[in-house]
Design a protein around this motif. Sequence first.
Motif, PDB file in Angstrom:
ATOM      1  N   HIS A  60       0.836  -1.218   0.000  1.00 26.15           N
ATOM      2  CA  HIS A  60       0.000   0.000   0.000  1.00 26.15           C
ATOM      3  C   HIS A  60       0.862   1.256   0.000  1.00 26.15           C
ATOM      4  O   HIS A  60       0.631   2.174  -0.802  1.00 26.15           O
ATOM      5  CB  HIS A  60      -0.935   0.002   1.201  1.00 26.15           C
ATOM      6  N   VAL A  61       1.849   1.313   0.882  1.00 29.87           N
ATOM      7  CA  VAL A  61       2.676   2.522   0.935  1.00 29.87           C
ATOM      8  C   VAL A  61       3.544   2.645  -0.321  1.00 29.87           C
ATOM      9  O   VAL A  61       3.826   3.752  -0.767  1.00 29.87           O
ATOM     10  CB  VAL A  61       3.515   2.617   2.231  1.00 29.87           C
ATOM     11  N   ALA A  62       3.926   1.517  -0.906  1.00 31.37           N
ATOM     12  CA  ALA A  62       4.697   1.553  -2.150  1.00 31.37           C
ATOM     13  C   ALA A  62       3.854   2.159  -3.273  1.00 31.37           C
ATOM     14  O   ALA A  62       4.372   2.923  -4.097  1.00 31.37           O
ATOM     15  CB  ALA A  62       5.169   0.155  -2.531  1.00 31.37           C
ATOM     16  N   GLN A  63       2.570   1.841  -3.300  1.00 27.51           N
ATOM     17  CA  GLN A  63       1.672   2.426  -4.306  1.00 27.51           C
ATOM     18  C   GLN A  63       1.518   3.926  -4.112  1.00 27.51           C
ATOM     19  O   GLN A  63       1.167   4.644  -5.039  1.00 27.51           O
ATOM     20  CB  GLN A  63       0.308   1.752  -4.260  1.00 27.51           C
ATOM     21  N   ARG A  64       1.779   4.384  -2.914  1.00 24.91           N
ATOM     22  CA  ARG A  64       1.681   5.811  -2.606  1.00 24.91           C
ATOM     23  C   ARG A  64       3.015   6.535  -2.841  1.00 24.91           C
ATOM     24  O   ARG A  64       3.157   7.704  -2.494  1.00 24.91           O
ATOM     25  CB  ARG A  64       1.256   6.004  -1.152  1.00 24.91           C
ATOM     26  N   GLY A  65       4.020   5.807  -3.369  1.00 33.88           N
ATOM     27  CA  GLY A  65       5.282   6.448  -3.709  1.00 33.88           C
ATOM     28  C   GLY A  65       6.402   6.287  -2.704  1.00 33.88           C
ATOM     29  O   GLY A  65       7.486   6.837  -2.893  1.00 33.88           O
ATOM     30  N   VAL A  66       6.184   5.550  -1.640  1.00 27.29           N
ATOM     31  CA  VAL A  66       7.216   5.334  -0.631  1.00 27.29           C
ATOM     32  C   VAL A  66       8.169   4.244  -1.130  1.00 27.29           C
ATOM     33  O   VAL A  66       7.742   3.263  -1.739  1.00 27.29           O
ATOM     34  CB  VAL A  66       6.580   4.912   0.712  1.00 27.29           C
ATOM     35  N   ASP A  67       9.459   4.397  -0.874  1.00 28.31           N
ATOM     36  CA  ASP A  67      10.444   3.382  -1.230  1.00 28.31           C
ATOM     37  C   ASP A  67      10.295   2.221  -0.247  1.00 28.31           C
ATOM     38  O   ASP A  67      10.790   2.263   0.875  1.00 28.31           O
ATOM     39  CB  ASP A  67      11.854   3.971  -1.158  1.00 28.31           C
ATOM     40  N   ALA A  68       9.583   1.192  -0.678  1.00 26.89           N
ATOM     41  CA  ALA A  68       9.265   0.058   0.197  1.00 26.89           C
ATOM     42  C   ALA A  68      10.510  -0.698   0.632  1.00 26.89           C
ATOM     43  O   ALA A  68      10.590  -1.161   1.771  1.00 26.89           O
ATOM     44  CB  ALA A  68       8.294  -0.886  -0.503  1.00 26.89           C
ATOM     45  N   THR A  69      11.487  -0.799  -0.262  1.00 29.53           N
ATOM     46  CA  THR A  69      12.713  -1.514   0.090  1.00 29.53           C
ATOM     47  C   THR A  69      13.444  -0.796   1.219  1.00 29.53           C
ATOM     48  O   THR A  69      13.870  -1.423   2.189  1.00 29.53           O
ATOM     49  CB  THR A  69      13.634  -1.655  -1.140  1.00 29.53           C
ATOM     50  N   ALA A  70      13.583   0.504   1.105  1.00 28.08           N
ATOM     51  CA  ALA A  70      14.250   1.277   2.154  1.00 28.08           C
ATOM     52  C   ALA A  70      13.469   1.204   3.465  1.00 28.08           C
ATOM     53  O   ALA A  70      14.066   1.074   4.545  1.00 28.08           O
ATOM     54  CB  ALA A  70      14.413   2.726   1.716  1.00 28.08           C
ATOM     55  N   LEU A  71      12.169   1.265   3.366  1.00 26.77           N
ATOM     56  CA  LEU A  71      11.324   1.210   4.558  1.00 26.77           C
ATOM     57  C   LEU A  71      11.482  -0.118   5.277  1.00 26.77           C
ATOM     58  O   LEU A  71      11.707  -0.152   6.492  1.00 26.77           O
ATOM     59  CB  LEU A  71       9.858   1.430   4.169  1.00 26.77           C
ATOM     60  N   THR A  72      11.388  -1.224   4.554  1.00 30.80           N
ATOM     61  CA  THR A  72      11.495  -2.536   5.200  1.00 30.80           C
ATOM     62  C   THR A  72      12.911  -2.809   5.700  1.00 30.80           C
ATOM     63  O   THR A  72      13.081  -3.340   6.794  1.00 30.80           O
ATOM     64  CB  THR A  72      11.032  -3.671   4.270  1.00 30.80           C
ATOM     65  N   LYS A  73      13.913  -2.425   4.916  1.00 27.35           N
ATOM     66  CA  LYS A  73      15.299  -2.621   5.365  1.00 27.35           C
ATOM     67  C   LYS A  73      15.573  -1.823   6.635  1.00 27.35           C
ATOM     68  O   LYS A  73      16.281  -2.276   7.518  1.00 27.35           O
ATOM     69  CB  LYS A  73      16.289  -2.238   4.276  1.00 27.35           C
ATOM     70  N   GLY A  74      15.017  -0.628   6.705  1.00 25.86           N
ATOM     71  CA  GLY A  74      15.189   0.201   7.892  1.00 25.86           C
ATOM     72  C   GLY A  74      14.610  -0.433   9.149  1.00 25.86           C
ATOM     73  O   GLY A  74      15.048  -0.149  10.262  1.00 25.86           O
ATOM     74  N   LEU A  75      13.640  -1.308   8.952  1.00 17.94           N
ATOM     75  CA  LEU A  75      13.022  -2.006  10.083  1.00 17.94           C
ATOM     76  C   LEU A  75      13.631  -3.388  10.318  1.00 17.94           C
ATOM     77  O   LEU A  75      13.246  -4.074  11.249  1.00 17.94           O
ATOM     78  CB  LEU A  75      11.517  -2.145   9.844  1.00 17.94           C
ATOM     79  N   GLY A  76      14.553  -3.775   9.431  1.00 21.59           N
ATOM     80  CA  GLY A  76      15.178  -5.079   9.579  1.00 21.59           C
ATOM     81  C   GLY A  76      14.399  -6.214   8.945  1.00 21.59           C
ATOM     82  O   GLY A  76      14.593  -7.377   9.294  1.00 21.59           O
ATOM     83  N   LEU A  77      13.509  -5.885   8.016  1.00 19.26           N
ATOM     84  CA  LEU A  77      12.729  -6.901   7.314  1.00 19.26           C
ATOM     85  C   LEU A  77      13.290  -7.092   5.908  1.00 19.26           C
ATOM     86  O   LEU A  77      13.758  -6.144   5.294  1.00 19.26           O
ATOM     87  CB  LEU A  77      11.265  -6.475   7.198  1.00 19.26           C
ATOM     88  N   SER A  78      13.196  -8.320   5.410  1.00 21.71           N
ATOM     89  CA  SER A  78      13.634  -8.611   4.050  1.00 21.71           C
ATOM     90  C   SER A  78      12.455  -9.149   3.246  1.00 21.71           C
ATOM     91  O   SER A  78      11.410  -9.493   3.809  1.00 21.71           O
ATOM     92  CB  SER A  78      14.756  -9.645   4.065  1.00 21.71           C
ATOM     93  N   ALA A  79      12.662  -9.262   1.951  1.00 19.27           N
ATOM     94  CA  ALA A  79      11.628  -9.843   1.081  1.00 19.27           C
ATOM     95  C   ALA A  79      11.341 -11.279   1.508  1.00 19.27           C
ATOM     96  O   ALA A  79      10.193 -11.729   1.454  1.00 19.27           O
ATOM     97  CB  ALA A  79      12.072  -9.779  -0.369  1.00 19.27           C
ATOM     98  N   ALA A  80      12.361 -11.987   1.946  1.00 21.94           N
ATOM     99  CA  ALA A  80      12.182 -13.373   2.393  1.00 21.94           C
ATOM    100  C   ALA A  80      11.276 -13.442   3.630  1.00 21.94           C
ATOM    101  O   ALA A  80      10.499 -14.393   3.772  1.00 21.94           O
ATOM    102  CB  ALA A  80      13.527 -14.007   2.688  1.00 21.94           C
ATOM    103  N   ASP A  81      11.365 -12.448   4.497  1.00 26.62           N
ATOM    104  CA  ASP A  81      10.509 -12.418   5.697  1.00 26.62           C
ATOM    105  C   ASP A  81       9.033 -12.317   5.322  1.00 26.62           C
ATOM    106  O   ASP A  81       8.168 -12.776   6.060  1.00 26.62           O
ATOM    107  CB  ASP A  81      10.861 -11.231   6.601  1.00 26.62           C
ATOM    108  N   LEU A  82       8.761 -11.691   4.171  1.00 25.52           N
ATOM    109  CA  LEU A  82       7.387 -11.427   3.763  1.00 25.52           C
ATOM    110  C   LEU A  82       6.890 -12.374   2.675  1.00 25.52           C
ATOM    111  O   LEU A  82       5.746 -12.269   2.234  1.00 25.52           O
ATOM    112  CB  LEU A  82       7.267  -9.979   3.284  1.00 25.52           C
ATOM    113  N   ALA A  83       7.739 -13.302   2.246  1.00 24.46           N
ATOM    114  CA  ALA A  83       7.395 -14.186   1.130  1.00 24.46           C
ATOM    115  C   ALA A  83       6.231 -15.122   1.451  1.00 24.46           C
ATOM    116  O   ALA A  83       5.362 -15.336   0.615  1.00 24.46           O
ATOM    117  CB  ALA A  83       8.615 -14.995   0.703  1.00 24.46           C
ATOM    118  N   ASP A  84       6.201 -15.670   2.637  1.00 19.98           N
ATOM    119  CA  ASP A  84       5.137 -16.599   3.047  1.00 19.98           C
ATOM    120  C   ASP A  84       4.104 -15.814   3.841  1.00 19.98           C
ATOM    121  O   ASP A  84       4.397 -15.339   4.940  1.00 19.98           O
ATOM    122  CB  ASP A  84       5.713 -17.731   3.884  1.00 19.98           C
TER     123      ASP A  84
END
Length: 65
Positions: A17-41
């Motif tokens: 949702h925030v990515a659709q609003r123009g937020v850099d989702a990768t930077a946001l999740t990395k800043g919180l210590g989350l990876s794509a693998a954490d969200l895959a399942d």
Amino acid sequence: MKTPTVAAGLVRSVVDHVAQRGVDATALTKGLGLSAADLADQDARIPLALYKALVAASKRPARSR
């Protein structure tokens, strides 16, 4: 006492949702210590504290993230 968690699918939907609003989702999740693998399942568990931090960070203006 167990650590409260939320489903990764919920977290991923907020990120999407925030990515659709123009937020850099990768930077946001990395800043919180989350990876794509954490969200895959979608049934994986993410600590509630990280979810709360994600929601709070997504509400801040882009320049203060």
